[in-house]
Design an enzyme around this catalytic site. Structure first.
Site, PDB file in Angstrom:
ATOM      1  CG  ASP A  15      -2.082   0.924   1.111  1.00 64.74           C
ATOM      2  OD1 ASP A  15      -2.274   1.501   0.026  1.00 64.74           O
ATOM      3  OD2 ASP A  15      -2.819   1.105   2.110  1.00 64.74           O
ATOM      4  CG  HIS A  32       0.432   2.098  -9.461  1.00 67.15           C
ATOM      5  ND1 HIS A  32       0.104   1.678  -8.196  1.00 67.15           N
ATOM      6  CD2 HIS A  32      -0.598   2.918  -9.855  1.00 67.15           C
ATOM      7  CE1 HIS A  32      -1.050   2.213  -7.831  1.00 67.15           C
ATOM      8  NE2 HIS A  32      -1.491   2.975  -8.817  1.00 67.15           N
ATOM      9  CG  LEU A 126       9.048 -17.861  -3.826  1.00 68.00           C
ATOM     10  CD1 LEU A 126       8.790 -17.746  -2.314  1.00 68.00           C
ATOM     11  CD2 LEU A 126       9.769 -16.600  -4.306  1.00 68.00           C
ATOM     12  NE  ARG A 179      -3.127  -1.603   4.405  1.00 68.66           N
ATOM     13  CZ  ARG A 179      -4.368  -1.630   3.984  1.00 68.66           C
ATOM     14  NH1 ARG A 179      -5.207  -2.514   4.479  1.00 68.66           N
ATOM     15  NH2 ARG A 179      -4.804  -0.770   3.080  1.00 68.66           N
TER      16      ARG A 179
HETATM   17  C1  FPP Z   1      -1.594   0.228  -3.448  1.00 69.86           C
HETATM   18  O1  FPP Z   1      -1.191   1.551  -3.491  1.00 69.86           O
HETATM   19  C2  FPP Z   1      -1.155  -0.484  -4.637  1.00 69.86           C
HETATM   20  C3  FPP Z   1      -1.967  -0.971  -5.623  1.00 69.86           C
HETATM   21  C4  FPP Z   1      -3.440  -0.881  -5.594  1.00 69.86           C
HETATM   22  C5  FPP Z   1      -1.426  -1.624  -6.810  1.00 69.86           C
HETATM   23  C6  FPP Z   1      -0.229  -2.469  -6.508  1.00 69.86           C
HETATM   24  C7  FPP Z   1       0.232  -3.086  -7.719  1.00 69.86           C
HETATM   25  C8  FPP Z   1       1.502  -3.164  -8.079  1.00 69.86           C
HETATM   26  C9  FPP Z   1       2.657  -2.664  -7.307  1.00 69.86           C
HETATM   27  C10 FPP Z   1       1.794  -3.882  -9.298  1.00 69.86           C
HETATM   28  C11 FPP Z   1       1.913  -5.324  -8.903  1.00 69.86           C
HETATM   29  C12 FPP Z   1       2.744  -6.034  -9.822  1.00 69.86           C
HETATM   30  C13 FPP Z   1       3.035  -7.336  -9.726  1.00 69.86           C
HETATM   31  C14 FPP Z   1       3.930  -7.887 -10.716  1.00 69.86           C
HETATM   32  C15 FPP Z   1       2.500  -8.225  -8.652  1.00 69.86           C
HETATM   33  P1  FPP Z   1      -2.306   2.665  -3.625  1.00 69.86           P
HETATM   34  O2  FPP Z   1      -2.422   3.050  -5.042  1.00 69.86           O
HETATM   35  O3  FPP Z   1      -3.566   2.198  -2.979  1.00 69.86           O
HETATM   36  O4  FPP Z   1      -1.642   3.807  -2.792  1.00 69.86           O
HETATM   37  P2  FPP Z   1      -2.393   4.944  -1.982  1.00 69.86           P
HETATM   38  O5  FPP Z   1      -3.133   4.273  -0.864  1.00 69.86           O
HETATM   39  O6  FPP Z   1      -1.264   5.783  -1.504  1.00 69.86           O
HETATM   40  O7  FPP Z   1      -3.296   5.665  -2.934  1.00 69.86           O
END
Ligand code: FPP
Length: 238
Positions: A15, A32, A126, A179
């Site tokens: 997050d 991201h 893994l 988290r």
């Molecule tokens: C949370 O941060 C993150 C997400 C909703 C997306 C996470 C996805 C990736 C990092 C890509 C995953 C890739 C692979 C290969 C598994 P947020 O956008 O909710 O952050 P915020 O709470 O600060 O808005």
């Protein structure tokens, strides 16, 4: 570092990508992108530390409600990462699996996922379990439907039998759930499976979460007294 106090299954609620970007005046997509780099680092660290299963909350069912552009960026990053990492997963012995509701995934990404799952299904070093289009309550409801469709009688339902209808069938429950970004909630992640998990919350935003902090979370876990509702004497007597 392998020893009996190592968490064999670690789940991570990644997050803070959006906030990381906004704090720097960057588009959320940059958060991201940087988040994907941390995913790669965690996979490498898990291989080095001897972790059996790494579960990552990549995209929740609720995340479909985000603006179309942001959903597209995340899906694009996922698809690209799956394709880029394909041969290294095969070579490194990483089993890839996706848990979640696949009905909403577009055919192209579904195809990429299924190809990697098939190519790595016998890998043992893994397991990378990616929660995508995932919600714990939705998983439970789909499991109930599967059990009914398989004519399972009410009397034969046990926790074990029910668990076999979940997306996580065959995967041990998470020992440790991390988290990032200071939020202290599960947000529908592995809600059945986390009944006895230990939790580690950190203010670090996901794009800043390093393998050193993963190690710190593991060291913290090793200080926990896991009793599973029992007292120490009963556990020794077992
Ligand atoms: C949370 O941060 C993150 C997400 C909703 C997306 C996470 C996805 C990736 C990092 C890509 C995953 C890739 C692979 C290969 C598994 P947020 O956008 O909710 O952050 P915020 O709470 O600060 O808005």
């Amino acid at each position: 570092m392998a020893d009996r106090l190592l968490p064999l299954h670690i789940g991570i609620i990644m997050d803070g990508n959006g906030r990381w970007a906004e704090l720097r005046g960057l588009p959320r997509a940059e958060g991201h992108k940087r988040g994907v780099e941390r995913v790669k680092e965690m996979v490498d660290a898990s291989l080095n530390f001897g972790i059996d299963v790494l579960s990552l909350y990549a995209f929740s069912l609720e995340n479909w409600l985000r603006p179309y552009e942001e959903v597209s960026v995340i899906m694009h990053l996922l698809k690209r990462t799956i394709k880029e990492e394909f041969s290294s997963f095969v070579k490194e012995g990483i089993q890839f699996r996706v848990i979640g509701n696949r009905t909403r995934l577009n055919p192209e990404i579904l195809q990429a996922i299924e190809a990697l799952e098939a190519a790595t299904k016998d890998n043992k070093r893994l397991t990378l379990q990616c929660a995508l289009s995932y919600g714990g309550r939705d998983e439970i409801i789909r499991a109930v439907k599967r059990a009914i469709n398989n004519n399972i009688s009410a009397d034969s339902i046990t926790e074990e039998v029910f668990g076999s209808f979940l997306d996580t069938n065959g995967i041990p429950d998470p020992d440790l759930i991390i988290r990032t970004s200071g939020e202290m909630r599960l947000s529908n992640f592995l809600i059945w499976q986390s009944a006895y998990s230990e939790f580690y919350f950190t203010d670090t935003l996901w794009p800043d979460f390093t393998k050193e902090e993963l190690l710190q979370a593991i060291q913290n876990y090793r200080t926990r007294d896991r009793r599973f509702g029992k007292v120490k004497r009963c556990m020794v007597a077992q």
